[in-house]
Design an enzyme around this catalytic site. Structure first.
Site, PDB file in Angstrom:
ATOM      1  CG  ASP A   1       5.816   3.577   0.426  1.00 34.10           C
ATOM      2  OD1 ASP A   1       4.613   3.517   0.113  1.00 34.10           O
ATOM      3  OD2 ASP A   1       6.217   4.138   1.468  1.00 34.10           O
TER       4      ASP A   1
ATOM      5  CE1 TYR B   1      -2.284   3.230   2.720  1.00 32.47           C
ATOM      6  CE2 TYR B   1      -3.568   2.677   0.775  1.00 32.47           C
ATOM      7  CZ  TYR B   1      -3.318   3.520   1.846  1.00 32.47           C
ATOM      8  OH  TYR B   1      -4.089   4.647   2.037  1.00 32.47           O
TER       9      TYR B   1
ATOM     10  CE  LYS C   1       2.797   4.667   8.035  1.00 34.79           C
ATOM     11  NZ  LYS C   1       1.426   4.696   8.563  1.00 34.79           N
TER      12      LYS C   1
HETATM   13  P1  KE4 Z   1      -0.547   8.372   4.746  1.00 33.17           P
HETATM   14  O1  KE4 Z   1      -1.152   9.106   3.539  1.00 33.17           O
HETATM   15  O2  KE4 Z   1      -1.588   7.550   5.480  1.00 33.17           O
HETATM   16  O3  KE4 Z   1       0.238   9.314   5.656  1.00 33.17           O
HETATM   17  O4  KE4 Z   1       0.551   7.348   4.184  1.00 33.17           O
HETATM   18  C1  KE4 Z   1       0.166   6.412   3.214  1.00 33.17           C
HETATM   19  C2  KE4 Z   1       1.135   5.244   3.265  1.00 33.17           C
HETATM   20  C3  KE4 Z   1       2.097   5.148   2.277  1.00 33.17           C
HETATM   21  N1  KE4 Z   1       2.994   4.135   2.275  1.00 33.17           N
HETATM   22  C4  KE4 Z   1       2.971   3.193   3.247  1.00 33.17           C
HETATM   23  C5  KE4 Z   1       3.975   2.087   3.210  1.00 33.17           C
HETATM   24  C6  KE4 Z   1       2.011   3.254   4.287  1.00 33.17           C
HETATM   25  O5  KE4 Z   1       1.994   2.296   5.243  1.00 33.17           O
HETATM   26  C7  KE4 Z   1       1.072   4.301   4.298  1.00 33.17           C
HETATM   27  C8  KE4 Z   1      -0.001   4.407   5.353  1.00 33.17           C
HETATM   28  N2  KE4 Z   1      -0.070   3.342   6.283  1.00 33.17           N
HETATM   29  C9  KE4 Z   1      -1.363   3.080   6.891  1.00 33.17           C
HETATM   30  C10 KE4 Z   1      -1.239   1.844   7.792  1.00 33.17           C
HETATM   31  N3  KE4 Z   1      -1.078   0.668   7.042  1.00 33.17           N
HETATM   32  C11 KE4 Z   1      -1.866   4.277   7.643  1.00 33.17           C
HETATM   33  C12 KE4 Z   1      -3.073   4.024   8.520  1.00 33.17           C
HETATM   34  C13 KE4 Z   1      -4.350   4.515   7.882  1.00 33.17           C
HETATM   35  O6  KE4 Z   1      -4.548   4.339   6.658  1.00 33.17           O
HETATM   36  O7  KE4 Z   1      -5.167   5.059   8.648  1.00 33.17           O
END
Ligand code: KE4
Length: 449
Positions: free
Chosen positions: A258, A163, A286
Site C-alpha cells: 500500500d 491503515y 495522493k
Molecule cells: P483515502 O481513501 O483517504 O484517499 O486513502 C486511504 C489510505 C490508504 N492507504 C494509506 C497508506 C493511507 O495513508 C490512506 C489515507 N491516509 C490518511 C492519512 N493518514 C488520509 C487522511 C484522512 O483520513 O483524512
C-alpha cells in the site's frame, strides 16, 4: 435562496453576520458541526486527538496555507501527502484550467487516462497494468478483492498500525493475542466481515512465519505499508520486508504494497524502490492525483486481467480516471520526474529533521526522527519505535503541547502523533529554519513540564 420569515432552515453563509477575526475558525466550526458530523468530512481534521479548534483553510499557495482568520501557516500536511509540489504550482494549475474547459467528466474513456497509466507504468516497474480509481480506500479495497479473486483464497494479512482506508475488511484491530483474526475497529463492521483478516505485529518476523505456517495455504494476500506513515514513520526492517516477500512467494499469496502515502513521496520508485522489494500489487494515491481525487492499483498483466470487463473480479467507478484529475496527476508526475527533484526534496526534509533533532537535544527533550524523500516523522521518544505498541507509548500531552505551540507560531504539522509529515518542493530554507526555531522555543517549555 432568500430567507423568509419563519423559514426554519439556516440562512446561507452570505446572510450570516461577518466573522470577527479572532474567532473566525470557531464560528465556522460551530456552523460546520450543525450540518456535518463532527464539522468535518474526514475525522482527523477535527483536531480531536490534539484538542482545540480546527483551522478552516481559506486558501493556499506554495508551502503556505491561510485560515479563515487570515493566519498563515507553513504547511507540513500537504493535504496528507498529495501536495508534493506545494500549493498552486503553475504547471499544475495551467493543466487543470485547460482540462476544465474541455469538460469535467464524461463517463467514457479518454486519451489522458492512457497517458497517465503509461506514465505510472514507466515509473513503477512492478506494474504491467494499472486501474485508476478515486480514492486510496477504493484502490486498497479493490486490490484486496482482486487478490482474493485471483488466488481463490479468503484470508488476508495486515499489520497493527497500518491503515489502508476504511473498507470494512481492513477496519480491524488485533485480536486478544496479536496473531489472531481481527476484531472490528469500527461500529457497523460485522465480525463475520473481518473473520478472515489476520492482524500481526509490524516488524515481528517470528509471528509472520507462524501465521504463514498455520494459514499460508489460505492467505490471498499480505497488505503492508512498507514505510508506515500511519504510525507516524515506522520502517519495515529489511529482514522483515524480505520475509514478507519470501513467505508470500512460498505460499502463493500476493504481496500488496500500500503505497498510497509513500508512492512518489519517498522517492520516484516509492517504498518498493527504497527497499528493493518487488510486490505483486501496488496501491497508489495522493501524489498521483496532485490534490485531485485520484488513486490507482496495479501489477502484473496476468493478475490485472482478472478485473472486469476482462475477468471475473468486478470493480467500477463513475469518476474513475476523471479527465480533470488525470490532468492534475499527469502535470504533477511530469514535474517530480524531472532530474534532481527528489535529491533536492530529500535534502530539504533531512535538514528539517536534523534541525528538530538538534533543537530537542539542546533542550534535553527525548526525541527521535526519520525521513525518506519528502516524508518525515518524529516521536517524543528517545528511540525510533518499531511497531504500533511502541509508538503509542508516546506522551500525548507533550505532543499536543508541541502541536499547539507550533500552530500558534504559524507552523501546521499533523494534528495527531501517529501521522507523518510532508515537505514540498515549495518549502524554502527560511521555512525550515523558522520551523526549527519555533520547535526549539517549545522544546524549552516542554522540558520544564
Ligand atoms: P483515502 O481513501 O483517504 O484517499 O486513502 C486511504 C489510505 C490508504 N492507504 C494509506 C497508506 C493511507 O495513508 C490512506 C489515507 N491516509 C490518511 C492519512 N493518514 C488520509 C487522511 C484522512 O483520513 O483524512
Amino acid at each position: 435562496m432568500i430567507p423568509v420569515a419563519g423559514d426554519r432552515r439556516r440562512p446561507p453563509a452570505s446572510f450570516l453576520p461577518p466573522m470577527t477575526s479572532t474567532d473566525a475558525n470557531l464560528q465556522l466550526f460551530d456552523r460546520a458541526r450543525a450540518v456535518i458530523p463532527g464539522g468535518v468530512n474526514s475525522p482527523v481534521r477535527a483536531f480531536k486527538a490534539v484538542g482545540g479548534t480546527p483551522r478552516f483553510i481559506a486558501r493556499a499557495q506554495g508551502a503556505y496555507m491561510w485560515d479563515a482568520a487570515g493566519q498563515r501557516y507553513i504547511d507540513y500536511i500537504g493535504s496528507w501527502g498529495p501536495m508534493i509540489l506545494g500549493h498552486g504550482h503553475p504547471a499544475v494549475i495551467d493543466a487543470v484550467q485547460r482540462a476544465v474547459t474541455e469538460g469535467l467528466s464524461f463517463g467514457a474513456p479518454t486519451a489522458r487516462e492512457i497517458e497517465l497509466a503509461e506514465a505510472i507504468l514507466a515509473l513503477v516497474p512492478s506494474m504491467e497494468m494499472v486501474r485508476l480509481v478515486s480514492s486510496g480506500t477504493e484502490a486498497a479495497m479493490s486490490a484486496l478483492r482482486l487478490a482474493r479473486g485471483a488466488t481463490g483464497r479468503k484470508h488476508i494479512v495486515k499489520f497493527e498500525g497500518c491503515y489502508h482506508g476504511h473498507a470494512d475488511a481492513l477496519l480491524v484491530k488485533a485480536g486478544s493475542g496479536l496473531a489472531t483474526f481481527g476484531n472490528p475497529t469500527s461500529a457497523g463492521v460485522p465480525p463475520e466481515v473481518v473473520q478472515h483478516t489476520l492482524v500481526l505485529e509490524y516488524n515481528n518476523v517470528q509471528q509472520l512465519e507462524e501465521a504463514f505456517a498455520l494459514h499460508g495455504h489460505d492467505i490471498a494476500c499480505l497488505m503492508i505499508e512498507a514505510i508506515a506513515g500511519n504510525m507516524n514513520f515506522v520502517r519495515a526492517a529489511p529482514e522483515f520486508a524480505r520475509r514478507c516477500r519470501e513467505l508470500c512467494t512460498q505460499h502463493g499469496a500476493l504481496l500488496v504494497f500500500d503505497e498510497v502515502m509513500t508512492g512518489f513521496r519517498v522517492g520516484l520508485q516509492g517504498a518498493q524502490g527504497v527497499l528493493g522489494i518487488t510486490p505483486d500489487l501496488t496501491v497508489l494515491g495522493k501524489v498521483i492525483g496532485g490534490g485531485m481525487p485520484l488513486a490507482a492499483f496495479g501489477g502484473p498483466r496476468a493478475i490485472m486481467e482478472q478485473l472486469a470487463p476482462m475477468g471475473p473480479v468486478y470493480q467500477a467507478g463513475t469518476l474513475s480516471g476523471n479527465p480533470v484529475a488525470t490532468a492534475c496527476g499527469l502535470a504533477t508526475l511530469k514535474e517530480i520526474a524531472k532530474p534532481g527533484f527528489y535529491e533536492a526534496l530529500a535534502t530539504k526534509t533531512r535538514t528539517l529533521v536534523d534541525g528538530l533533532q538538534a533543537a530537542a537535544a539542546a533542550e534535553g527533550v527525548p526525541f527521535s526522527a526519520d525521513c525518506e524523500g519528502g516524508m518525515f516523522g518524529f516521536f517524543l521518544l528517545p528511540e525510533l519505535p518499531q511497531n504500533y505498541t511502541a509508538v503509542m507509548k508516546s506522551d500525548n500531552a507533550r505532543f499536543n503541547a508541541l502541536f499547539h505551540g507550533l500552530l500558534d507560531r504559524g507552523v501546521y504539522i499533523a494534528p495527531a502523533l501517529y501521522e507523518a509529515g510532508f515537505v514540498s518542493s515549495a518549502h524554502t530554507d527560511a521555512d525550515i529554519d523558522a520551523t526549527v526555531a519555533a520547535a526549539r522555543e517549545i522544546f524549552r517549555t516542554l522540558q520544564k513540564q
